[in-house]
Design an enzyme around this catalytic site. Structure first.
Site, PDB file in Angstrom:
ATOM      1  NE  ARG A 102      -2.671   2.270  -8.290  1.00  0.00           N
ATOM      2  CZ  ARG A 102      -1.968   3.240  -7.739  1.00  0.00           C
ATOM      3  NH1 ARG A 102      -1.176   3.969  -8.468  1.00  0.00           N
ATOM      4  NH2 ARG A 102      -2.057   3.494  -6.454  1.00  0.00           N
ATOM      5  CE  LYS A 126      -6.955   5.193  -4.934  1.00  0.00           C
ATOM      6  NZ  LYS A 126      -5.684   5.202  -4.209  1.00  0.00           N
ATOM      7  CG  ASN A 127      -7.357   7.454  -1.301  1.00  0.00           C
ATOM      8  OD1 ASN A 127      -6.893   6.503  -1.915  1.00  0.00           O
ATOM      9  ND2 ASN A 127      -7.191   8.720  -1.672  1.00  0.00           N
ATOM     10  CB  CYS A 166       5.414   6.955  -6.773  1.00  0.00           C
ATOM     11  SG  CYS A 166       4.221   8.214  -6.459  1.00  0.00           S
TER      12      CYS A 166
HETATM   13  C1  UD1 Z   1      -3.179  10.119   0.290  1.00  0.00           C
HETATM   14  C2  UD1 Z   1      -4.049   9.563  -0.808  1.00  0.00           C
HETATM   15  C3  UD1 Z   1      -3.810  10.285  -2.130  1.00  0.00           C
HETATM   16  C4  UD1 Z   1      -3.987  11.781  -1.931  1.00  0.00           C
HETATM   17  C5  UD1 Z   1      -3.131  12.280  -0.771  1.00  0.00           C
HETATM   18  C6  UD1 Z   1      -3.342  13.741  -0.466  1.00  0.00           C
HETATM   19  C7  UD1 Z   1      -4.265   7.233  -0.169  1.00  0.00           C
HETATM   20  C8  UD1 Z   1      -3.993   5.816  -0.505  1.00  0.00           C
HETATM   21  N1  UD1 Z   1      -3.733   8.148  -0.978  1.00  0.00           N
HETATM   22  O1  UD1 Z   1      -1.825   9.866  -0.059  1.00  0.00           O
HETATM   23  O2  UD1 Z   1      -4.749   9.801  -3.095  1.00  0.00           O
HETATM   24  O3  UD1 Z   1      -3.586  12.441  -3.124  1.00  0.00           O
HETATM   25  O4  UD1 Z   1      -3.431  11.527   0.415  1.00  0.00           O
HETATM   26  O5  UD1 Z   1      -4.676  13.978  -0.228  1.00  0.00           O
HETATM   27  O6  UD1 Z   1      -4.975   7.532   0.778  1.00  0.00           O
HETATM   28  N2  UD1 Z   1       4.917  13.614   2.806  1.00  0.00           N
HETATM   29  C9  UD1 Z   1       6.204  13.731   3.321  1.00  0.00           C
HETATM   30  N3  UD1 Z   1       6.556  12.885   4.344  1.00  0.00           N
HETATM   31  C10 UD1 Z   1       5.704  11.951   4.867  1.00  0.00           C
HETATM   32  C11 UD1 Z   1       4.394  11.845   4.330  1.00  0.00           C
HETATM   33  C12 UD1 Z   1       4.023  12.687   3.297  1.00  0.00           C
HETATM   34  O7  UD1 Z   1       6.989  14.558   2.887  1.00  0.00           O
HETATM   35  O8  UD1 Z   1       6.078  11.219   5.784  1.00  0.00           O
HETATM   36  C13 UD1 Z   1       4.507  14.510   1.703  1.00  0.00           C
HETATM   37  C14 UD1 Z   1       4.214  13.733   0.432  1.00  0.00           C
HETATM   38  O9  UD1 Z   1       5.380  13.515  -0.328  1.00  0.00           O
HETATM   39  C15 UD1 Z   1       3.234  14.663  -0.261  1.00  0.00           C
HETATM   40  C16 UD1 Z   1       2.468  15.305   0.901  1.00  0.00           C
HETATM   41  O10 UD1 Z   1       3.273  15.113   2.046  1.00  0.00           O
HETATM   42  O11 UD1 Z   1       3.931  15.670  -0.959  1.00  0.00           O
HETATM   43  C17 UD1 Z   1       1.103  14.712   1.141  1.00  0.00           C
HETATM   44  O12 UD1 Z   1       1.197  13.339   1.378  1.00  0.00           O
HETATM   45  P1  UD1 Z   1       0.108  12.503   2.196  1.00  0.00           P
HETATM   46  O13 UD1 Z   1      -0.970  13.402   2.681  1.00  0.00           O
HETATM   47  O14 UD1 Z   1       0.829  11.664   3.185  1.00  0.00           O
HETATM   48  O15 UD1 Z   1      -0.523  11.589   1.057  1.00  0.00           O
HETATM   49  P2  UD1 Z   1      -0.664  10.025   1.034  1.00  0.00           P
HETATM   50  O16 UD1 Z   1      -1.168   9.533   2.355  1.00  0.00           O
HETATM   51  O17 UD1 Z   1       0.549   9.405   0.465  1.00  0.00           O
END
Ligand code: UD1
Length: 427
Positions: free
Chosen positions: A401, A24-25, A118
């Site tokens: 999802r 999915k990701n 979320c």
């Molecule tokens: C993606 C995956 C999700 C997985 C996660 C971590 C998808 C669609 N989703 O989510 O399933 O659990 O990676 O492996 O690919 N953060 C910030 N600022 C930012 C970006 C992130 O503070 O600009 C924080 C987030 O709140 C979170 C952490 O960093 O606590 C990790 O987030 P991130 O690695 O970006 O996850 P996603 O890409 O949202």
């Protein structure tokens, strides 16, 4: 009013062979990346799940034509002439923001609704913005939309991420491939899905070196020189890990096919520590267990650490293991909501800040429980397989999802599970 739930009969086993779908990701970002190809991109091994439906809708709203034939998608982005993604879609799926990078790359302009918080934490996008700003993107917030513009074009930069964010690394990759000059992304996310995205971008004509490592170098090419490609999505390591956890619970044996075992190294190490026997093949993992599950310690971390997306499934294993396990969640701040549902089934779990102390119990009891997110939902169905009596899992839209035909795949492994529509009197 009626509600569809998943009903699982307990005291059951799970054994045989199962093929995982495409990740999915990964697929979500590959669809977004097709925006850079200006023509017909063909994607294979795309999972049939509702998050993919949302991403298809995001592309259609931008003007793309998307056709689907089973697990293959043809995404024609030649006619894309809009650059706005509405709140209605971003609020359904946060990953909609991954069109930001390719839209600024192709049009120098994007308007994407700001994602709200979320259930699994604040999930900010500051790192996406700081990184893109370094490449020359200017942001404005306008009536809940993030307006991105590149008045002087995109230029290469040295970006150091505060944390190896998956989404920020992906957005930066999709913008920097067409920036003028060289971009270095330091402290980049190293997930296999990043490698899959970089591979596809390179097949389109981009020049990315180092994906899968902490330092990625991107030498920009002119936007018009990127072309569509045909690409197969990597197998879903989280779906694979979910089935492996199910078999670890019941003893298996189970062969999970369609995934590179090296993507699951840390999960496999933990399964072995819990006394499961594992055999890895080139694209399969076989698991069985004869001794009682043993307690362990797990800390979620960015890849190659233990994935947060398998934390709930392994908390379930810990709940039925001999001894006391400690699970520490380092990636998302609110990802222990699952524990409350498991406690309702008889688990003994104490949460303190981002640590969970899980004391193993002999059995769980079937109950009405609710999916709090998609991984928790999948884990609750697994809990129902070994619980005493019947379990009804509510809020199953979360499971749809991210898991293709979860009930069908579990049924094929001998689990007594079905989707049932309850009318008001049965709720
Ligand atoms: C993606 C995956 C999700 C997985 C996660 C971590 C998808 C669609 N989703 O989510 O399933 O659990 O990676 O492996 O690919 N953060 C910030 N600022 C930012 C970006 C992130 O503070 O600009 C924080 C987030 O709140 C979170 C952490 O960093 O606590 C990790 O987030 P991130 O690695 O970006 O996850 P996603 O890409 O949202």
């Amino acid at each position: 009013m009626s509600e569809e739930v998943i009903v699982v009969e307990g005291n059951n086993t799970l054994a045989g062979e199962v093929r995982v779908s495409g990740a999915k990701n990964s697929a979500l970002k590959l669809i977004a990346a097709s925006l850079l190809g200006r023509g017909k991109t063909i994607l294979h091994n795309v999972p049939l799940i509702s998050d993919i439906d949302v991403m298809i809708e995001v592309l259609r709203r931008l003007g793309a034509t998307v056709t689907r034939d089973g697990h293959s998608l043809v995404v024609d982005t030649a006619s894309v002439d809009k650059w706005e993604t509405p709140y209605e879609l971003v609020s359904k799926m946060r990953a909609s923001i991954s069109v930001l990078g390719p839209l600024v790359g192709r049009f120098g302009h994007a308007r994407v609704a700001m994602p709200g918080g979320c259930q699994i934490g604040a999930r900010k996008i500051d790192m996406h913005m700081v990184g893109l700003e370094a490449l020359g993107v200017e942001f404005d917030i306008d009536h809940g939309f993030l307006e991105a513009r590149t008045p002087n074009g995109l230029h290469g930069a040295h970006v150091v991420l505060d944390f190896p964010s998956v989404g920020a690394t992906e957005n930066l990759l999709m913008a920097s491939v067409v920036a003028e000059g060289t971009t270095i992304i330091e402290n980049a996310a190293r997930e296999p899905e990043i490698v899959d995205l970089a591979n596809m971008l390179n097949e389109m004509g981009a020049n990315i070196v180092g994906a899968g490592e902490s330092l990625i170098e991107v030498v920009g090419v002119p936007s018009e020189s990127l072309h569509p490609c045909e690409h197969t999505t990597v197998g879903d390591r989280i779906e694979a890990g979910t089935f492996l956890a199910g078999a670890a619970l019941t003893g298996g044996p189970l062969r999970v096919v369609g995934v590179d075992p090296s993507y699951l190294r840390m999960a496999i190490m933990k399964l072995e520590a819990m006394v499961c026997e594992i055999e890895s093949g080139p694209d399969s993992v076989t698991i069985s267990r004869t001794l009682p599950l043993r307690s362990t310690e797990i800390q979620t971390l960015p890849h190659p650490g233990f994935p947060t997306d398998l934390q709930a499934q392994f908390m379930l294993l810990a709940a039925l293991a001999d001894g006391v396990s400690v699970i520490t969640e380092n990636v998302f701040e609110n990802r222990f909501m699952f524990a409350a549902e498991l406690i309702r089934m008889g688990a003994d779990i104490t949460i303190e800040d981002h640590h969970a102390l899980v004391r193993g119990v002999q059995t769980l009891q079937g109950a009405d429980v609710s999916s709090t997110d998609l991984r928790a939902g999948a884990a609750l169905v697994l809990a129902g397989i070994v619980a005493e009596g019947q379990t009804r899992v509510h809020n199953i839209a979360h499971i749809d999802r991210g898991y293709e035909d979860y009930v069908g795949k579990l049924s094929s492994l001998g689990v007594n599970v079905s989707r049932v529509v309850l009318d008001e009197s049965a709720l």
